[in-house]
Design an enzyme around this catalytic site. Structure first.
Site, PDB file in Angstrom:
ATOM      1  CG  HIS A   1     116.773  16.606  -4.946  1.00 20.71           C
ATOM      2  ND1 HIS A   1     115.383  17.088  -5.465  1.00 20.71           N
ATOM      3  CD2 HIS A   1     116.412  15.506  -4.283  1.00 20.71           C
ATOM      4  CE1 HIS A   1     114.533  16.184  -5.060  1.00 20.71           C
ATOM      5  NE2 HIS A   1     115.171  15.214  -4.277  1.00 20.71           N
TER       6      HIS A   1
ATOM      7  CD  GLU B   1     117.405  11.460  -6.619  1.00 22.14           C
ATOM      8  OE1 GLU B   1     117.612  11.252  -8.036  1.00 22.14           O
ATOM      9  OE2 GLU B   1     116.164  11.402  -6.358  1.00 22.14           O
TER      10      GLU B   1
ATOM     11  CG  HIS C   1     111.778  16.017  -0.817  1.00 21.63           C
ATOM     12  ND1 HIS C   1     111.599  14.905  -0.121  1.00 21.63           N
ATOM     13  CD2 HIS C   1     112.602  15.864  -1.948  1.00 21.63           C
ATOM     14  CE1 HIS C   1     112.132  14.014  -0.842  1.00 21.63           C
ATOM     15  NE2 HIS C   1     112.791  14.393  -1.968  1.00 21.63           N
TER      16      HIS C   1
ATOM     17  CG  HIS D   1     111.135  13.343  -6.085  1.00 22.39           C
ATOM     18  ND1 HIS D   1     111.909  12.491  -6.798  1.00 22.39           N
ATOM     19  CD2 HIS D   1     111.696  13.844  -4.857  1.00 22.39           C
ATOM     20  CE1 HIS D   1     112.897  12.481  -5.875  1.00 22.39           C
ATOM     21  NE2 HIS D   1     112.910  13.060  -5.015  1.00 22.39           N
TER      22      HIS D   1
HETATM   23  O1  2HA Z   1     118.471  12.310  -0.838  1.00 24.47           O
HETATM   24  O2  2HA Z   1     115.674  13.275  -1.750  1.00 24.47           O
HETATM   25  O3  2HA Z   1     115.395  11.823  -3.948  1.00 24.47           O
HETATM   26  C1  2HA Z   1     117.057  11.533  -0.946  1.00 24.47           C
HETATM   27  C2  2HA Z   1     116.220  12.179  -1.772  1.00 24.47           C
HETATM   28  C3  2HA Z   1     116.247  11.383  -3.084  1.00 24.47           C
HETATM   29 ZN    ZN Z   2     114.117  13.584  -3.056  1.00 25.81          ZN
END
Ligand code: 2HA
Ligand code: ZN
Length: 271
Positions: free
Chosen positions: A144, A121, A146, A216
């Site tokens: 970022h 990313e 999940h 995502h």
């Molecule tokens: O780093 O989360 O979006 C792996 C991810 C890609």
């Molecule tokens: Zn991701």
């Protein structure tokens, strides 16, 4: 030639990253190699001579980021697992320097450190840093992850706008409004790792400190990695309350507009 014994100033920053990586793993927000983070650290190293190893080729970027020219960014490696990052942050992160026209980056070699490459990313991180430099220079950290609760929420079309998502999160707990007064942006699904995702994210994050990537994950920005984590954690808490209340079989009332206005009046207007 490389930078001997790593670069001292990176040590406490990596320690903070490691702490947050362990939280992301424990929260269940970082399965396999999910999640990544970066921090712009140019201001932390004004006096240190970074030795650029010309043997390491510059890697061209899909689009230039001229405002980032010369900037140093510490970023998690591609494929790194947060559960392992938390124990060995130096092994799973790399320092990159953006080239003079913002058209490429070069990995700064740290002696005694294995050489990784930046997260998949990377483009989103760079596009967001580029935007932050121009609009919110104090904010230097990007995460970022999940975040399960928020991904689940993003499967519901009723929150498919920044306004409806923010309203729902605020209505779950008074402190969400206090600490996330600008709300959270919503971005319709885009392919992970793409320039389209990067551009759209940077644009939305001009207004919001955090963004929900449909189906995502979530991305947040702040002055430090810890504060960016707090933002995610607050939003996840609101989503969790929503799902717990909904699991009773009833639709949660949420704080009404009257309460929301009272909270705004009480905490923001008097200042
Ligand atoms: O780093 O989360 O979006 C792996 C991810 C890609
Ligand atoms: Zn991701």
């Amino acid at each position: 030639m490389g930078n001997s014994k790593g670069i001292a100033v990176l040590k406490p920053i990596r320690a903070e990253m490691a702490r947050i990586a362990s939280y992301l793993w424990e929260k269940g927000w970082a399965e396999r190699n999910a999640g990544n983070f970066s921090i712009r650290i140019t201001e932390d190293i004004p006096l240190i001579q970074i030795i650029t190893d010309k043997a390491i080729k510059a890697t061209p970027l899909e689009m230039p980021f001229p405002d980032l020219a010369g900037e140093l960014i510490l970023i998690s490696n591609s494929g790194s697992r947060m559960r392992e990052f938390s124990k060995k942050p130096a092994k799973f992160s790399c320092l990159i320097k953006i080239e003079s026209k913002g058209e490429a980056y070069r990995i700064i070699r740290e002696e005694g450190r294995p050489q990784g490459i930046p997260t998949s990313e990377l483009l989103s991180h760079l596009a967001i840093h580029d935007m932050l430099m121009k609009n919110k220079p104090h904010d230097r950290a990007v995460i970022h992850s999940h975040v399960t609760e928020l991904i689940a929420l993003s499967h519901m079309s009723e929150v498919h706008s920044s306004e409806s998502l923010s309203r729902l999160l605020w209505s779950m707990h008074p402190e969400i409004l206090m600490f996330l007064p600008l709300g959270m942006g919503f971005l319709p699904f885009q392919l992970p790792g793409t320039i389209e995702l990067a551009k759209a994210s940077a644009e939305k994050l001009e207004k919001y400190p955090a963004l929900l990537w449909e189906k995502h994950g979530c991305i947040s920005t702040a002055a430090s990695i810890s504060e960016a984590f707090d933002i995610m954690d607050m939003a996840a808490k609101a989503a969790k309350i929503y799902f717990m209340a909904s699991s009773s079989g009833q639709r949660p009332d949420g704080l009404g507009l009257l309460h929301i206005d009272q909270i705004k009046e009480h905490y923001f207007k008097k200042k």
